[in-house]
Design a protein around this motif. Structure first.
Motif, PDB file in Angstrom:
ATOM      1  N   PHE A 126      37.883  49.809  35.824  1.00  0.00           N
ATOM      2  CA  PHE A 126      36.906  48.735  35.700  1.00  0.00           C
ATOM      3  C   PHE A 126      37.230  47.838  34.506  1.00  0.00           C
ATOM      4  O   PHE A 126      37.010  46.625  34.557  1.00  0.00           O
ATOM      5  N   LEU A 127      37.759  48.422  33.444  1.00  0.00           N
ATOM      6  CA  LEU A 127      38.041  47.649  32.233  1.00  0.00           C
ATOM      7  C   LEU A 127      39.208  46.668  32.399  1.00  0.00           C
ATOM      8  O   LEU A 127      39.351  45.743  31.592  1.00  0.00           O
ATOM      9  N   LEU A 128      40.021  46.857  33.423  1.00  0.00           N
ATOM     10  CA  LEU A 128      41.215  46.030  33.566  1.00  0.00           C
ATOM     11  C   LEU A 128      40.886  44.546  33.670  1.00  0.00           C
ATOM     12  O   LEU A 128      41.574  43.703  33.096  1.00  0.00           O
ATOM     13  N   GLU A 129      39.817  44.207  34.408  1.00  0.00           N
ATOM     14  CA  GLU A 129      39.427  42.797  34.543  1.00  0.00           C
ATOM     15  C   GLU A 129      39.036  42.220  33.186  1.00  0.00           C
ATOM     16  O   GLU A 129      39.396  41.094  32.846  1.00  0.00           O
ATOM     17  N   ILE A 130      38.327  42.995  32.411  1.00  0.00           N
ATOM     18  CA  ILE A 130      37.877  42.520  31.111  1.00  0.00           C
ATOM     19  C   ILE A 130      39.053  42.319  30.177  1.00  0.00           C
ATOM     20  O   ILE A 130      39.164  41.297  29.494  1.00  0.00           O
ATOM     21  N   LEU A 131      39.981  43.281  30.154  1.00  0.00           N
ATOM     22  CA  LEU A 131      41.117  43.198  29.244  1.00  0.00           C
ATOM     23  C   LEU A 131      42.122  42.130  29.662  1.00  0.00           C
ATOM     24  O   LEU A 131      42.776  41.516  28.821  1.00  0.00           O
ATOM     25  N   SER A 132      42.259  41.912  30.957  1.00  0.00           N
ATOM     26  CA  SER A 132      43.230  40.920  31.451  1.00  0.00           C
ATOM     27  C   SER A 132      42.700  39.496  31.360  1.00  0.00           C
ATOM     28  O   SER A 132      43.397  38.582  30.914  1.00  0.00           O
ATOM     29  N   ASP A 133      41.458  39.308  31.780  1.00  0.00           N
ATOM     30  CA  ASP A 133      40.930  37.946  31.945  1.00  0.00           C
ATOM     31  C   ASP A 133      39.720  37.643  31.081  1.00  0.00           C
ATOM     32  O   ASP A 133      39.166  36.542  31.163  1.00  0.00           O
ATOM     33  N   ASN A 134      39.278  38.600  30.269  1.00  0.00           N
ATOM     34  CA  ASN A 134      38.110  38.396  29.404  1.00  0.00           C
ATOM     35  C   ASN A 134      36.908  37.905  30.213  1.00  0.00           C
ATOM     36  O   ASN A 134      36.263  36.918  29.867  1.00  0.00           O
ATOM     37  N   GLN A 135      36.642  38.606  31.295  1.00  0.00           N
ATOM     38  CA  GLN A 135      35.531  38.211  32.152  1.00  0.00           C
ATOM     39  C   GLN A 135      34.916  39.423  32.834  1.00  0.00           C
ATOM     40  O   GLN A 135      35.531  40.485  32.913  1.00  0.00           O
ATOM     41  N   VAL A 136      33.692  39.245  33.283  1.00  0.00           N
ATOM     42  CA  VAL A 136      32.955  40.275  33.998  1.00  0.00           C
ATOM     43  C   VAL A 136      32.392  39.659  35.267  1.00  0.00           C
ATOM     44  O   VAL A 136      31.847  38.541  35.232  1.00  0.00           O
ATOM     45  N   THR A 137      32.524  40.358  36.384  1.00  0.00           N
ATOM     46  CA  THR A 137      31.985  39.870  37.645  1.00  0.00           C
ATOM     47  C   THR A 137      30.700  40.609  37.974  1.00  0.00           C
ATOM     48  O   THR A 137      30.691  41.836  38.057  1.00  0.00           O
ATOM     49  N   ILE A 138      29.627  39.847  38.153  1.00  0.00           N
ATOM     50  CA  ILE A 138      28.337  40.403  38.552  1.00  0.00           C
ATOM     51  C   ILE A 138      28.057  39.898  39.964  1.00  0.00           C
ATOM     52  O   ILE A 138      27.941  38.687  40.174  1.00  0.00           O
ATOM     53  N   PRO A 139      27.997  40.782  40.952  1.00  0.00           N
ATOM     54  CA  PRO A 139      27.890  40.349  42.356  1.00  0.00           C
ATOM     55  C   PRO A 139      26.773  39.341  42.601  1.00  0.00           C
ATOM     56  O   PRO A 139      26.954  38.383  43.372  1.00  0.00           O
ATOM     57  N   GLU A 140      25.603  39.524  42.011  1.00  0.00           N
ATOM     58  CA  GLU A 140      24.457  38.652  42.296  1.00  0.00           C
ATOM     59  C   GLU A 140      24.563  37.289  41.600  1.00  0.00           C
ATOM     60  O   GLU A 140      23.885  36.339  41.985  1.00  0.00           O
ATOM     61  N   ILE A 141      25.395  37.185  40.562  1.00  0.00           N
ATOM     62  CA  ILE A 141      25.482  35.944  39.792  1.00  0.00           C
ATOM     63  C   ILE A 141      26.850  35.289  39.912  1.00  0.00           C
ATOM     64  O   ILE A 141      26.975  34.083  40.076  1.00  0.00           O
ATOM     65  N   GLY A 142      27.894  36.098  39.841  1.00  0.00           N
ATOM     66  CA  GLY A 142      29.253  35.571  39.852  1.00  0.00           C
ATOM     67  C   GLY A 142      30.017  36.070  38.638  1.00  0.00           C
ATOM     68  O   GLY A 142      29.680  37.089  38.043  1.00  0.00           O
ATOM     69  N   THR A 143      31.031  35.313  38.265  1.00  0.00           N
ATOM     70  CA  THR A 143      31.902  35.714  37.163  1.00  0.00           C
ATOM     71  C   THR A 143      31.460  35.056  35.862  1.00  0.00           C
ATOM     72  O   THR A 143      31.245  33.841  35.810  1.00  0.00           O
ATOM     73  N   ILE A 144      31.330  35.870  34.831  1.00  0.00           N
ATOM     74  CA  ILE A 144      31.014  35.372  33.493  1.00  0.00           C
ATOM     75  C   ILE A 144      32.266  35.540  32.652  1.00  0.00           C
ATOM     76  O   ILE A 144      32.718  36.652  32.405  1.00  0.00           O
ATOM     77  N   LYS A 145      32.827  34.427  32.211  1.00  0.00           N
ATOM     78  CA  LYS A 145      34.084  34.437  31.458  1.00  0.00           C
ATOM     79  C   LYS A 145      33.816  34.095  30.005  1.00  0.00           C
ATOM     80  O   LYS A 145      32.989  33.220  29.708  1.00  0.00           O
ATOM     81  N   ALA A 146      34.515  34.756  29.111  1.00  0.00           N
ATOM     82  CA  ALA A 146      34.329  34.530  27.680  1.00  0.00           C
ATOM     83  C   ALA A 146      34.778  33.125  27.301  1.00  0.00           C
ATOM     84  O   ALA A 146      35.867  32.686  27.685  1.00  0.00           O
ATOM     85  N   ALA A 147      33.936  32.424  26.539  1.00  0.00           N
ATOM     86  CA  ALA A 147      34.317  31.111  26.033  1.00  0.00           C
ATOM     87  C   ALA A 147      35.454  31.254  25.027  1.00  0.00           C
ATOM     88  O   ALA A 147      36.295  30.363  24.883  1.00  0.00           O
ATOM     89  N   GLU A 148      35.465  32.368  24.341  1.00  0.00           N
ATOM     90  CA  GLU A 148      36.540  32.705  23.403  1.00  0.00           C
ATOM     91  C   GLU A 148      36.766  34.211  23.491  1.00  0.00           C
ATOM     92  O   GLU A 148      35.805  34.978  23.428  1.00  0.00           O
ATOM     93  N   PRO A 149      38.017  34.659  23.656  1.00  0.00           N
ATOM     94  CA  PRO A 149      38.254  36.100  23.827  1.00  0.00           C
ATOM     95  C   PRO A 149      37.759  36.900  22.627  1.00  0.00           C
ATOM     96  O   PRO A 149      38.012  36.514  21.476  1.00  0.00           O
ATOM     97  N   PRO A 150      37.046  37.985  22.864  1.00  0.00           N
ATOM     98  CA  PRO A 150      36.655  38.847  21.752  1.00  0.00           C
ATOM     99  C   PRO A 150      37.874  39.552  21.172  1.00  0.00           C
ATOM    100  O   PRO A 150      38.911  39.668  21.833  1.00  0.00           O
ATOM    101  N   ILE A 151      37.756  39.995  19.939  1.00  0.00           N
ATOM    102  CA  ILE A 151      38.811  40.803  19.325  1.00  0.00           C
ATOM    103  C   ILE A 151      38.568  42.246  19.756  1.00  0.00           C
ATOM    104  O   ILE A 151      37.609  42.880  19.327  1.00  0.00           O
ATOM    105  N   VAL A 152      39.426  42.754  20.635  1.00  0.00           N
ATOM    106  CA  VAL A 152      39.193  44.060  21.250  1.00  0.00           C
ATOM    107  C   VAL A 152      40.015  45.142  20.549  1.00  0.00           C
ATOM    108  O   VAL A 152      41.237  45.002  20.389  1.00  0.00           O
TER     109      VAL A 152
END
Length: 314
Positions: free
Chosen positions: A160-186
């Protein structure tokens, strides 16, 4: 869980060189070698997650805390554990509030099901957990996102973390994709209780955080426990270094060395002796089999060895 509640942060620029990275760590009293400073600098420069692996208590988590303090950014921490799922790590819906909204809609005669669904599945009813909180920060306010002890979770959560680490985004089925305006320091840490999949490691820069050598650990004690006198600090570090050469169930980490030095300082001890070691060993070792071994003749012999060696070097 975020550590940023009700705080105002003075955001600072990222270090522009390895030397500046070392200075940044130094400013927070974190003793680091050039190898760690180099991978940390590259992680910040390349906007790549930093994957830190090593034994428990060697200072991996502390690196994320130091970055938060030094860069003036909020720290968002996801503490991993067995059974961690999306609702705990990413988001969940505020079901009681949604039900209330549905009842109110029914009471006012609202019958448009699509309209009701759009209303209740909106950010207004979204409870943000650490992952979503990390990617939802506005531009210029990217947090330090610590994923701590990833090896405690299962492979499904890794995937599940792969999407976050690759694209800095989270997909919520009911809303869509929320992408970071600026990548967090992970920063990702693992104690290596199990292997992490290569697919996740490939998305990160890797560094093994080892136990420090005696000189480095002595410097750590000097900074973290300033009340500990020089002679006692030298004995504490020498004793811990010797313990790590033995086949213990769990070697003491730097955190335990600091705890032991603090405990001895609180007891106004000026040097180690067999009784003091026996009385305080529980701050250093956490398994009874290890403690029983040290409380016997082996522990007394160890203490005699370090005192003899230190006497020669002084």
């Amino acid at each position: 869980m975020s550590d940023s509640t009700d705080r105002t942060y003075a955001y600072k620029s990222l270090p522009r060189s390895i030397e500046e990275t070392l200075e940044m760590l130094e400013s927070q009293s974190y003793v680091a070698d050039r190898a760690l400073a180099t991978v940390l600098y590259l992680s910040l420069k390349m906007h790549r997650p930093l994957f830190l692996e090593g034994e428990a208590g060697v200072g991996k988590t502390e690196i994320a805390k130091v970055l938060s303090q030094a860069l003036g950014r909020p720290l968002i921490r996801l503490q991993c554990y067995e059974g961690l799922d999306v609702s705990s790590a990413v988001y969940e819906w505020n079901y009681p509030a949604q039900m209330l909204e549905i009842r109110l809609a029914e009471a006012t005669g609202e019958t448009d099901r699509e309209s009701i669904e759009q209303g209740i599945f909106s950010e207004r009813y979204l409870i943000k957990r650490p992952v979503l909180e990390a990617v939802s920060a506005p531009a210029g306010a990217a947090p330090v996102f610590l994923i701590d002890e990833l090896d405690r979770t299962d492979e499904a959560f890794e995937a599940f973390l792969l999407e976050i680490l690759s694209d800095n985004q989270v997909t919520i089925p009911e809303i869509g994709t929320i992408k970071a305006a600026e990548p967090p320091i992970v920063v990702i840490t693992t104690n290596r209780t199990r292997e992490i999949h290569d697919a996740l490691k490939r998305r990160c820069l890797y560094h093994w955080v080892d136990y420090p050598d005696a000189a480095t650990e002595l410097e750590i004690i000097r900074r973290k426990v300033p009340g500990c006198n020089a002679a006692l600090s030298a004995e504490v570090v020498a004793y811990v270094q010797k313990l790590r050469e033995m086949e213990l169930f769990k070697n003491p980490g730097v955190a335990e060395t600091i705890d032991w030095a603090n405990a001895l300082t609180e007891l106004d001890r000026m040097a180690l002796d067999p009784k003091t070691v026996s009385d305080t060993i529980g701050t250093l070792l956490k398994y009874q089999d290890d403690i029983a071994r040290i409380e016997g003749s082996e522990g007394r012999k160890l203490l005699e060895e370090i005192k003899s060696e230190l006497a020669v070097t002084q």
